[in-house]
Design a protein around this motif. Structure first.
Motif, PDB file in Angstrom:
ATOM      1  N   GLY A 143       0.834  -1.046  -0.031  1.00 33.63           N
ATOM      2  CA  GLY A 143       0.077   0.027   0.132  1.00 33.63           C
ATOM      3  C   GLY A 143       0.623   1.189  -0.050  1.00 33.63           C
ATOM      4  O   GLY A 143       2.081   1.346   0.210  1.00 33.63           O
ATOM      5  N   LYS A 144       0.350   2.515  -0.145  1.00 35.26           N
ATOM      6  CA  LYS A 144       1.124   3.522   0.016  1.00 35.26           C
ATOM      7  C   LYS A 144       1.362   3.811   1.273  1.00 35.26           C
ATOM      8  O   LYS A 144       0.706   3.348   2.384  1.00 35.26           O
ATOM      9  N   GLU A 146       1.056   6.541   3.183  1.00 37.97           N
ATOM     10  CA  GLU A 146      -0.129   7.025   3.865  1.00 37.97           C
ATOM     11  C   GLU A 146      -1.199   6.033   4.419  1.00 37.97           C
ATOM     12  O   GLU A 146      -1.540   6.089   5.549  1.00 37.97           O
ATOM     13  N   THR A 147      -1.455   5.213   3.529  1.00 35.35           N
ATOM     14  CA  THR A 147      -2.519   4.055   3.972  1.00 35.35           C
ATOM     15  C   THR A 147      -2.033   3.047   5.173  1.00 35.35           C
ATOM     16  O   THR A 147      -2.601   2.954   5.757  1.00 35.35           O
ATOM     17  N   ILE A 148      -0.573   3.053   4.831  1.00 33.54           N
ATOM     18  CA  ILE A 148      -0.006   2.075   5.876  1.00 33.54           C
ATOM     19  C   ILE A 148       0.061   2.941   7.314  1.00 33.54           C
ATOM     20  O   ILE A 148      -0.331   2.311   8.317  1.00 33.54           O
ATOM     21  N   GLU A 149       0.414   4.473   7.448  1.00 41.31           N
ATOM     22  CA  GLU A 149       0.407   4.809   8.707  1.00 41.31           C
ATOM     23  C   GLU A 149      -1.115   4.824   9.073  1.00 41.31           C
ATOM     24  O   GLU A 149      -1.390   4.784  10.251  1.00 41.31           O
ATOM     25  N   ASN A 150      -2.140   5.018   7.989  1.00 46.63           N
ATOM     26  CA  ASN A 150      -3.512   5.056   8.782  1.00 46.63           C
ATOM     27  C   ASN A 150      -3.864   3.594   9.345  1.00 46.63           C
ATOM     28  O   ASN A 150      -4.521   3.505  10.331  1.00 46.63           O
ATOM     29  N   ILE A 151      -3.303   2.759   8.619  1.00 45.17           N
ATOM     30  CA  ILE A 151      -3.715   1.274   9.393  1.00 45.17           C
ATOM     31  C   ILE A 151      -2.909   1.302  10.734  1.00 45.17           C
ATOM     32  O   ILE A 151      -3.647   0.560  11.664  1.00 45.17           O
ATOM     33  N   LYS A 153      -2.352   3.647  12.708  1.00 47.97           N
ATOM     34  CA  LYS A 153      -3.107   4.507  13.638  1.00 47.97           C
ATOM     35  C   LYS A 153      -4.197   3.911  14.006  1.00 47.97           C
ATOM     36  O   LYS A 153      -4.712   3.788  15.211  1.00 47.97           O
TER      37      LYS A 153
END
Length: 193
Positions: A143-144, A146-151, A153
């Motif tokens: 994933g991107k 940003e998406t990984i950071e959201n996962i 979080k």
């Protein structure tokens, strides 16, 4: 750990020879994350990530609302509150780290390192719980960034919610038996799975 982003070069390439972002965290004695910094490049050292993070900068500037020093027992000297870290972090007034040079340590220094290690077990266990309870961490995430950071979080938020629910109900349904390190009667460590 994740699949390398396009055109990222070695920014996310870490010492374990994989690609990652850094999750730097503080937790309490109940395995609840209290402060996190997510997203630094995997190639950076933990000490460097801490120094450059908002968390590290606020600690350095005395802006983290840490309680004042207090007595451990009535009549003792006052001792400051401090973070407990490993040797990757620099010693500072708000951060304790082990003495280095295992072969040259005094008995007192070895005892200090042992006790500091026991205190650090809590954060090591909370990372282990997070990885064990959320299967997405068991293999590289595609994933991107940003998406990984959201996962990350989202799983931390859910982890904290489930832990606080356990604490308020006085049960351990989220953390199963044997998951965290325990200390035997003789002082030896029984490692959690």
């Amino acid at each position: 750990m994740f699949k390398s982003p396009q055109h990222s070069g070695s920014a996310y390439y870490n010492y374990k020879k994989s690609f990652s972002i850094v999750l730097l965290a503080i937790c309490d004695a109940n395995y609840v994350f209290t402060y996190v910094d997510i997203g630094a490049y995997g190639r950076q050292s933990d000490g460097g990530v801490f120094k450059n993070s908002l968390m590290g900068q606020k600690f350095a500037q005395g802006q983290m609302n840490v309680p004042p020093a207090e007595e451990i027992y009535e009549g003792s000297s006052k001792y400051p509150y401090a973070l407990v870290a490993d040797e990757a972090f620099p010693l500072s007034p708000y951060l304790m780290r082990p003495f280095s040079g295992r072969d040259r340590l005094s008995t007192e220094q070895k005892i200090f390192n042992y006790r500091l290690s026991r205190a650090r077990r809590t954060i090591e266990n909370v990372f282990g719980i997070l990885a064990a309870q959320w299967r997405i961490y068991r293999k590289p995430i595609i994933g991107k960034v940003e998406t990984i950071e959201n996962i990350v979080k989202a799983t931390i938020t859910l982890h904290n919610w489930l832990r606080k629910k356990d604490i308020s109900n006085r049960e351990q349904s989220f953390i199963s038996a044997g998951m965290i390190d325990e200390e035997a009667n003789d002082g030896s460590i029984i490692e959690g799975n």
